[in-house]
Design a protein around this motif. Structure first.
Motif, PDB file in Angstrom:
ATOM      1  N   VAL A   4       0.854  -1.187   0.000  1.00  0.00           N
ATOM      2  CA  VAL A   4       0.000   0.000   0.000  1.00  0.00           C
ATOM      3  C   VAL A   4       0.889   1.235   0.000  1.00  0.00           C
ATOM      4  O   VAL A   4       2.039   1.202   0.425  1.00  0.00           O
ATOM      5  CB  VAL A   4      -0.959   0.038   1.210  1.00  0.00           C
ATOM      6  CG1 VAL A   4      -1.918  -1.120   1.185  1.00  0.00           C
ATOM      7  CG2 VAL A   4      -0.201   0.083   2.515  1.00  0.00           C
ATOM      8  N   HIS A   5       0.328   2.320  -0.484  1.00  0.00           N
ATOM      9  CA  HIS A   5       1.039   3.594  -0.518  1.00  0.00           C
ATOM     10  C   HIS A   5       0.479   4.487   0.583  1.00  0.00           C
ATOM     11  O   HIS A   5      -0.706   4.814   0.572  1.00  0.00           O
ATOM     12  CB  HIS A   5       0.878   4.257  -1.892  1.00  0.00           C
ATOM     13  CG  HIS A   5       1.538   5.592  -1.978  1.00  0.00           C
ATOM     14  ND1 HIS A   5       2.900   5.740  -1.945  1.00  0.00           N
ATOM     15  CD2 HIS A   5       1.011   6.831  -2.067  1.00  0.00           C
ATOM     16  CE1 HIS A   5       3.201   7.028  -2.032  1.00  0.00           C
ATOM     17  NE2 HIS A   5       2.063   7.706  -2.100  1.00  0.00           N
ATOM     18  N   ILE A   6       1.332   4.856   1.551  1.00  0.00           N
ATOM     19  CA  ILE A   6       0.927   5.686   2.679  1.00  0.00           C
ATOM     20  C   ILE A   6       1.473   7.091   2.468  1.00  0.00           C
ATOM     21  O   ILE A   6       2.653   7.261   2.175  1.00  0.00           O
ATOM     22  CB  ILE A   6       1.452   5.122   4.014  1.00  0.00           C
ATOM     23  CG1 ILE A   6       0.868   3.736   4.264  1.00  0.00           C
ATOM     24  CG2 ILE A   6       1.128   6.063   5.167  1.00  0.00           C
ATOM     25  CD1 ILE A   6       1.465   3.026   5.461  1.00  0.00           C
ATOM     26  N   GLU A   7       0.594   8.085   2.628  1.00  0.00           N
ATOM     27  CA  GLU A   7       1.007   9.484   2.578  1.00  0.00           C
ATOM     28  C   GLU A   7       0.653  10.132   3.904  1.00  0.00           C
ATOM     29  O   GLU A   7      -0.481  10.008   4.378  1.00  0.00           O
ATOM     30  CB  GLU A   7       0.267  10.239   1.476  1.00  0.00           C
ATOM     31  CG  GLU A   7       0.558   9.787   0.071  1.00  0.00           C
ATOM     32  CD  GLU A   7      -0.347  10.517  -0.904  1.00  0.00           C
ATOM     33  OE1 GLU A   7       0.017  11.657  -1.289  1.00  0.00           O
ATOM     34  OE2 GLU A   7      -1.414   9.963  -1.229  1.00  0.00           O
ATOM     35  N   VAL A   8       1.612  10.823   4.488  1.00  0.00           N
ATOM     36  CA  VAL A   8       1.399  11.614   5.689  1.00  0.00           C
ATOM     37  C   VAL A   8       1.723  13.045   5.283  1.00  0.00           C
ATOM     38  O   VAL A   8       2.886  13.402   5.126  1.00  0.00           O
ATOM     39  CB  VAL A   8       2.293  11.143   6.854  1.00  0.00           C
ATOM     40  CG1 VAL A   8       2.038  11.969   8.109  1.00  0.00           C
ATOM     41  CG2 VAL A   8       2.079   9.659   7.141  1.00  0.00           C
ATOM     42  N   VAL A   9       0.671  13.839   5.060  1.00  0.00           N
ATOM     43  CA  VAL A   9       0.858  15.174   4.483  1.00  0.00           C
ATOM     44  C   VAL A   9       0.395  16.257   5.461  1.00  0.00           C
ATOM     45  O   VAL A   9      -0.617  16.093   6.148  1.00  0.00           O
ATOM     46  CB  VAL A   9       0.105  15.320   3.141  1.00  0.00           C
ATOM     47  CG1 VAL A   9       0.688  14.390   2.093  1.00  0.00           C
ATOM     48  CG2 VAL A   9      -1.372  15.040   3.298  1.00  0.00           C
ATOM     49  N   ALA A  10       1.151  17.343   5.489  1.00  0.00           N
ATOM     50  CA  ALA A  10       0.769  18.476   6.331  1.00  0.00           C
ATOM     51  C   ALA A  10      -0.593  18.991   5.875  1.00  0.00           C
ATOM     52  O   ALA A  10      -0.816  19.203   4.684  1.00  0.00           O
ATOM     53  CB  ALA A  10       1.820  19.574   6.233  1.00  0.00           C
ATOM     54  N   ALA A  11      -1.490  19.167   6.821  1.00  0.00           N
ATOM     55  CA  ALA A  11      -2.835  19.655   6.512  1.00  0.00           C
ATOM     56  C   ALA A  11      -2.808  21.176   6.392  1.00  0.00           C
ATOM     57  O   ALA A  11      -2.148  21.860   7.174  1.00  0.00           O
ATOM     58  CB  ALA A  11      -3.818  19.225   7.594  1.00  0.00           C
ATOM     59  N   THR A  12      -3.517  21.679   5.417  1.00  0.00           N
ATOM     60  CA  THR A  12      -3.598  23.117   5.187  1.00  0.00           C
ATOM     61  C   THR A  12      -4.811  23.693   5.924  1.00  0.00           C
ATOM     62  O   THR A  12      -5.739  22.946   6.271  1.00  0.00           O
ATOM     63  CB  THR A  12      -3.733  23.417   3.686  1.00  0.00           C
ATOM     64  OG1 THR A  12      -4.998  22.904   3.235  1.00  0.00           O
ATOM     65  CG2 THR A  12      -2.593  22.797   2.887  1.00  0.00           C
ATOM     66  N   PRO A  13      -4.836  25.010   6.115  1.00  0.00           N
ATOM     67  CA  PRO A  13      -6.018  25.615   6.752  1.00  0.00           C
ATOM     68  C   PRO A  13      -7.313  25.317   5.985  1.00  0.00           C
ATOM     69  O   PRO A  13      -8.373  25.180   6.604  1.00  0.00           O
ATOM     70  CB  PRO A  13      -5.704  27.112   6.738  1.00  0.00           C
ATOM     71  CG  PRO A  13      -4.216  27.190   6.704  1.00  0.00           C
ATOM     72  CD  PRO A  13      -3.773  25.994   5.890  1.00  0.00           C
ATOM     73  N   GLU A  14      -7.228  25.174   4.672  1.00  0.00           N
ATOM     74  CA  GLU A  14      -8.416  24.852   3.878  1.00  0.00           C
ATOM     75  C   GLU A  14      -8.947  23.454   4.184  1.00  0.00           C
ATOM     76  O   GLU A  14     -10.109  23.154   3.904  1.00  0.00           O
ATOM     77  CB  GLU A  14      -8.111  24.975   2.381  1.00  0.00           C
ATOM     78  CG  GLU A  14      -7.771  26.380   1.916  1.00  0.00           C
ATOM     79  CD  GLU A  14      -6.349  26.824   2.306  1.00  0.00           C
ATOM     80  OE1 GLU A  14      -6.177  28.040   2.516  1.00  0.00           O
ATOM     81  OE2 GLU A  14      -5.440  25.980   2.427  1.00  0.00           O
ATOM     82  N   LYS A  64      -3.290   9.468   4.140  1.00  0.00           N
ATOM     83  CA  LYS A  64      -3.969   8.813   3.020  1.00  0.00           C
ATOM     84  C   LYS A  64      -3.306   7.471   2.775  1.00  0.00           C
ATOM     85  O   LYS A  64      -2.091   7.337   2.884  1.00  0.00           O
ATOM     86  CB  LYS A  64      -3.880   9.677   1.759  1.00  0.00           C
ATOM     87  CG  LYS A  64      -4.658  10.965   1.877  1.00  0.00           C
ATOM     88  CD  LYS A  64      -4.617  11.743   0.586  1.00  0.00           C
ATOM     89  CE  LYS A  64      -5.443  13.014   0.718  1.00  0.00           C
ATOM     90  NZ  LYS A  64      -5.486  13.745  -0.548  1.00  0.00           N
ATOM     91  N   ILE A  65      -4.131   6.506   2.454  1.00  0.00           N
ATOM     92  CA  ILE A  65      -3.643   5.175   2.099  1.00  0.00           C
ATOM     93  C   ILE A  65      -4.196   4.860   0.724  1.00  0.00           C
ATOM     94  O   ILE A  65      -5.412   4.894   0.509  1.00  0.00           O
ATOM     95  CB  ILE A  65      -4.067   4.129   3.153  1.00  0.00           C
ATOM     96  CG1 ILE A  65      -3.402   4.481   4.499  1.00  0.00           C
ATOM     97  CG2 ILE A  65      -3.689   2.724   2.693  1.00  0.00           C
ATOM     98  CD1 ILE A  65      -3.800   3.610   5.652  1.00  0.00           C
ATOM     99  N   ASP A  66      -3.284   4.609  -0.195  1.00  0.00           N
ATOM    100  CA  ASP A  66      -3.650   4.393  -1.591  1.00  0.00           C
ATOM    101  C   ASP A  66      -4.552   5.511  -2.113  1.00  0.00           C
ATOM    102  O   ASP A  66      -5.537   5.272  -2.814  1.00  0.00           O
ATOM    103  CB  ASP A  66      -4.305   3.022  -1.797  1.00  0.00           C
ATOM    104  CG  ASP A  66      -3.310   1.882  -1.633  1.00  0.00           C
ATOM    105  OD1 ASP A  66      -2.093   2.111  -1.841  1.00  0.00           O
ATOM    106  OD2 ASP A  66      -3.740   0.768  -1.302  1.00  0.00           O
ATOM    107  N   GLY A  67      -4.229   6.745  -1.707  1.00  0.00           N
ATOM    108  CA  GLY A  67      -4.952   7.909  -2.183  1.00  0.00           C
ATOM    109  C   GLY A  67      -6.252   8.199  -1.463  1.00  0.00           C
ATOM    110  O   GLY A  67      -6.893   9.212  -1.737  1.00  0.00           O
ATOM    111  N   LYS A  68      -6.647   7.334  -0.532  1.00  0.00           N
ATOM    112  CA  LYS A  68      -7.915   7.517   0.189  1.00  0.00           C
ATOM    113  C   LYS A  68      -7.646   8.039   1.602  1.00  0.00           C
ATOM    114  O   LYS A  68      -6.722   7.579   2.272  1.00  0.00           O
ATOM    115  CB  LYS A  68      -8.675   6.201   0.275  1.00  0.00           C
ATOM    116  CG  LYS A  68      -9.093   5.668  -1.079  1.00  0.00           C
ATOM    117  CD  LYS A  68      -9.814   4.340  -0.916  1.00  0.00           C
ATOM    118  CE  LYS A  68     -10.234   3.786  -2.246  1.00  0.00           C
ATOM    119  NZ  LYS A  68      -9.219   2.947  -2.865  1.00  0.00           N
ATOM    120  N   LEU A  69      -8.458   8.970   2.032  1.00  0.00           N
ATOM    121  CA  LEU A  69      -8.341   9.516   3.376  1.00  0.00           C
ATOM    122  C   LEU A  69      -8.468   8.383   4.394  1.00  0.00           C
ATOM    123  O   LEU A  69      -9.392   7.566   4.315  1.00  0.00           O
ATOM    124  CB  LEU A  69      -9.453  10.547   3.580  1.00  0.00           C
ATOM    125  CG  LEU A  69      -9.292  11.547   4.708  1.00  0.00           C
ATOM    126  CD1 LEU A  69      -7.972  12.304   4.605  1.00  0.00           C
ATOM    127  CD2 LEU A  69     -10.452  12.517   4.674  1.00  0.00           C
TER     128      LEU A  69
END
Length: 170
Positions: A4-14, A64-69
């Motif tokens: 699986v592809h895991i993304e840990v991304v900084a959340a923006t104010p939006e 996100k995991i595989d592009g899904k929240l």
């Protein structure tokens, strides 16, 4: 288990409304271990959410995991237990049920600990036994050694506190 592809991304104010929605799921899960009441609007709420964009010592992340929240994490500088202003604190951590018990939460925590080198603290309510086992395992795998918690009392509740050091990305 397939890769699986895991993304840990900084959340923006939006993305604050997205985090607010995820926090409702988190609070619902957590209400099993702590007395959380719904507000008159039918939501648990999280009064400190906006601080994650106004306080430079707070860092909100979406997962996100595989592009899904799939969850979120809140990291902040400063201990909730001691007077240390330099320790990193895992303020909140949540992975949706679909992605639990697959080792993904452990991978997410390791990614965060590598991003923020230094001393860390993770607090777990004593009544939340599944979380205790998750954190003990995740931290031990990260440090390569057995980890032991210390019992503390905070706000009239009993907690287990894990303390360890991250050397950062290696």
């Amino acid at each position: 288990m397939p890769s699986v592809h895991i993304e840990v991304v900084a959340a923006t104010p939006e993305q604050e409304p997205i985090l607010a929605n995820l926090l409702e799921l988190y609070a619902h899960d957590f209400s099993e271990f702590r007395d959380f009441d719904l507000g008159t609007d039918g939501r648990f709420g999280y009064g400190r959410l906006s601080l994650y964009w106004s306080d430079p010592d707070r860092h909100p992340f979406l997962v996100k995991i595989d592009g899904k929240l799939a969850g979120f994490a809140f990291v902040k500088r400063g201990s909730e237990v001691s007077a240390s202003k330099t320790v990193w604190d895992m303020a909140e951590f949540f992975v949706t049920r679909r992605y639990r018990r697959q080792g993904l939460g452990t991978q997410i925590t390791h990614e965060l600990w590598r991003r923020f080198p230094g001393l860390w603290e993770v607090r777990v309510m004593q009544s939340n036994v599944p979380a205790y086992h998750f954190w003990a395992r995740a931290i031990s795998m990260f440090t390569g050694e057995a980890i032991h918690s210390v019992g503390i009392e905070k706000g009239g509740e009993r907690w287990e506190l894990f303390s360890f050091e991250s050397k950062g990305a290696q």
